[in-house]
Write an enzyme that holds these catalytic residues in place. Structure first.
Site, PDB file in Angstrom:
ATOM      1  N   PRO A   2      -6.615  -0.851  -2.283  1.00 25.56           N
ATOM      2  CA  PRO A   2      -5.961  -1.093  -3.570  1.00 25.56           C
ATOM      3  C   PRO A   2      -4.433  -1.165  -3.443  1.00 25.56           C
ATOM      4  O   PRO A   2      -3.855  -0.525  -2.566  1.00 25.56           O
ATOM      5  CB  PRO A   2      -6.363   0.133  -4.402  1.00 25.56           C
ATOM      6  CG  PRO A   2      -7.510   0.753  -3.668  1.00 25.56           C
ATOM      7  CD  PRO A   2      -7.258   0.456  -2.222  1.00 25.56           C
ATOM      8  N   GLU A   3      -3.809  -1.930  -4.343  1.00 26.73           N
ATOM      9  CA  GLU A   3      -2.364  -2.085  -4.346  1.00 26.73           C
ATOM     10  C   GLU A   3      -1.784  -1.334  -5.554  1.00 26.73           C
ATOM     11  O   GLU A   3      -2.500  -0.613  -6.248  1.00 26.73           O
ATOM     12  CB  GLU A   3      -1.997  -3.566  -4.373  1.00 26.73           C
ATOM     13  CG  GLU A   3      -2.549  -4.370  -3.211  1.00 26.73           C
ATOM     14  CD  GLU A   3      -1.945  -3.990  -1.862  1.00 26.73           C
ATOM     15  OE1 GLU A   3      -0.918  -3.278  -1.833  1.00 26.73           O
ATOM     16  OE2 GLU A   3      -2.504  -4.407  -0.835  1.00 26.73           O
ATOM     17  N   HIS A 102     -19.994   8.185   1.860  1.00 27.16           N
ATOM     18  CA  HIS A 102     -18.604   7.732   1.758  1.00 27.16           C
ATOM     19  C   HIS A 102     -17.761   8.596   0.819  1.00 27.16           C
ATOM     20  O   HIS A 102     -16.624   8.254   0.514  1.00 27.16           O
ATOM     21  CB  HIS A 102     -18.555   6.279   1.275  1.00 27.16           C
ATOM     22  CG  HIS A 102     -19.257   5.327   2.193  1.00 27.16           C
ATOM     23  ND1 HIS A 102     -19.011   5.273   3.554  1.00 27.16           N
ATOM     24  CD2 HIS A 102     -20.205   4.378   1.950  1.00 27.16           C
ATOM     25  CE1 HIS A 102     -19.760   4.344   4.105  1.00 27.16           C
ATOM     26  NE2 HIS A 102     -20.495   3.801   3.150  1.00 27.16           N
ATOM     27  N   ARG A 120     -14.130   2.860   4.141  1.00 27.83           N
ATOM     28  CA  ARG A 120     -13.485   2.577   5.429  1.00 27.83           C
ATOM     29  C   ARG A 120     -12.663   3.762   5.950  1.00 27.83           C
ATOM     30  O   ARG A 120     -12.130   3.706   7.046  1.00 27.83           O
ATOM     31  CB  ARG A 120     -12.616   1.319   5.305  1.00 27.83           C
ATOM     32  CG  ARG A 120     -13.425   0.092   4.915  1.00 27.83           C
ATOM     33  CD  ARG A 120     -12.598  -1.171   4.881  1.00 27.83           C
ATOM     34  NE  ARG A 120     -12.152  -1.556   6.217  1.00 27.83           N
ATOM     35  CZ  ARG A 120     -11.422  -2.640   6.458  1.00 27.83           C
ATOM     36  NH1 ARG A 120     -11.056  -3.425   5.453  1.00 27.83           N
ATOM     37  NH2 ARG A 120     -11.047  -2.934   7.687  1.00 27.83           N
ATOM     38  N   ARG A 164      17.750 -11.010   5.504  1.00 25.43           N
ATOM     39  CA  ARG A 164      16.619 -11.144   6.427  1.00 25.43           C
ATOM     40  C   ARG A 164      16.327 -12.614   6.735  1.00 25.43           C
ATOM     41  O   ARG A 164      16.565 -13.486   5.916  1.00 25.43           O
ATOM     42  CB  ARG A 164      15.369 -10.493   5.838  1.00 25.43           C
ATOM     43  CG  ARG A 164      15.596  -9.039   5.454  1.00 25.43           C
ATOM     44  CD  ARG A 164      14.324  -8.335   5.159  1.00 25.43           C
ATOM     45  NE  ARG A 164      14.586  -6.948   4.803  1.00 25.43           N
ATOM     46  CZ  ARG A 164      13.668  -6.013   4.707  1.00 25.43           C
ATOM     47  NH1 ARG A 164      12.404  -6.324   4.910  1.00 25.43           N
ATOM     48  NH2 ARG A 164      13.984  -4.774   4.394  1.00 25.43           N
TER      49      ARG A 164
END
Length: 284
Positions: A2-3, A102, A120, A164
């Site tokens: 998730p972000e 999990h 994961r 950059r």
């Protein structure tokens, strides 16, 4: 994943329900990315404070049982820094199902059971005395500005990008200029701003940088309002999936017509991540 939007949605769906709850039991399953860093017994009877977010981390401040003596204040007990990794989600339920393979961290509280599910196992729950000392300080040290922070002005955003030579998409994903622009949201923001993801940061003009910052804020705000994105595993603390992925204009739409100009959406690989964009209306 998730972000930032998914983490903010998680925070919002937990904050009121957990604030003031007391921890009654702690269960740890398989090891996660980093160890807890404290004996689980240390958390028992602690009171949960106001849940906060920094980037993709959630900070859960804790106070311990009240010290002996009339009028004594509760003692500080540090806090827990939560990270959902690539596939984690948090749920708070009054009658949780039996733990699955999990389910790796569980807090039974006076307001229900909070459970971290992470197929994961890249997520983590880490105890820290405060946000200003390690391990929390070390984990948060390289995070850029929050996208909605008024201190992140267009001038500052442009100056940091302009220093950059990397492609602008890579700079957004790095998270050390501004946090929250995960892959799906970086693709969508660049499309809204009409900027080719391959453009080098040092070639970005100030007006285009200002447009990109506005597009990033609009994209993230829309994602939060829609409950984030669910591409595989993400659900909020109520068990609800996000819906932003259905509103994406370029992400996951290779070969489809661009909603803005009618051109064809393309996919390319940048730093081993798929980038979706429209070469007709996103210019270098």
């Amino acid at each position: 994943m998730p972000e930032l939007p998914e983490v903010e949605v998680t925070r919002a769906s937990l904050a009121d329900r957990l604030h003031g709850a007391h921890i009654e039991a702690v269960h740890l399953g398989k090891p996660l990315r980093w160890p807890l860093g404290a004996a689980p017994e240390r958390l028992l009877e602690c009171r949960i404070g106001e849940l906060q977010r920094r980037g993709k981390y959630l900070w859960m401040p804790l106070t311990g049982p009240q010290a002996p003596g009339a009028g004594a204040a509760p003692r500080e007990a540090g806090g827990l820094l939560w990270h959902l990794g690539m596939s984690g989600s948090l749920q708070l339920t009054e009658a949780p199902a039996a733990r699955g393979v999990h389910d790796h961290v569980e807090l039974r509280t006076s307001r229900g059971t909070l459970r971290l599910t992470d197929p994961r196992r890249f997520g983590a729950v880490v105890w820290s005395a405060t946000l200003a000392v390690d391990p929390a300080a070390r984990l948060l040290a390289r995070l850029g500005a929050e996208p909605f922070d008024p201190a992140l002005t267009p001038q500052r955003f442009h100056a940091e990008l302009h220093a950059r030579r990397t492609p602008v998409k890579a700079a957004l994903l790095a998270g050390d200029i501004v946090v929250g622009a995960g892959n799906i949201y970086a693709c969508e923001a660049l499309h809204r701003a009409g900027i080719d993801p391959r453009l080098r940061c040092c070639q970005l003009s100030r007006p285009r940088a200002e447009r990109l910052l506005a597009a990033l804020r609009e994209t993230l705000a829309q994602a939060i309002a829609l409950g984030g994105s669910t591409l595989r595993d993400f659900k909020d603390a109520h068990g609800m999936s996000g819906a932003f992925q259905h509103q994406a204009l370029v992400y996951g739409r290779e070969g489809e017509a661009c909603a803005r100009c009618g051109g064809t959406v393309r996919r390319l690989v940048q730093a081993q991540r798929s980038t979706f964009f429209c070469p007709a209306c996103q210019r270098r």
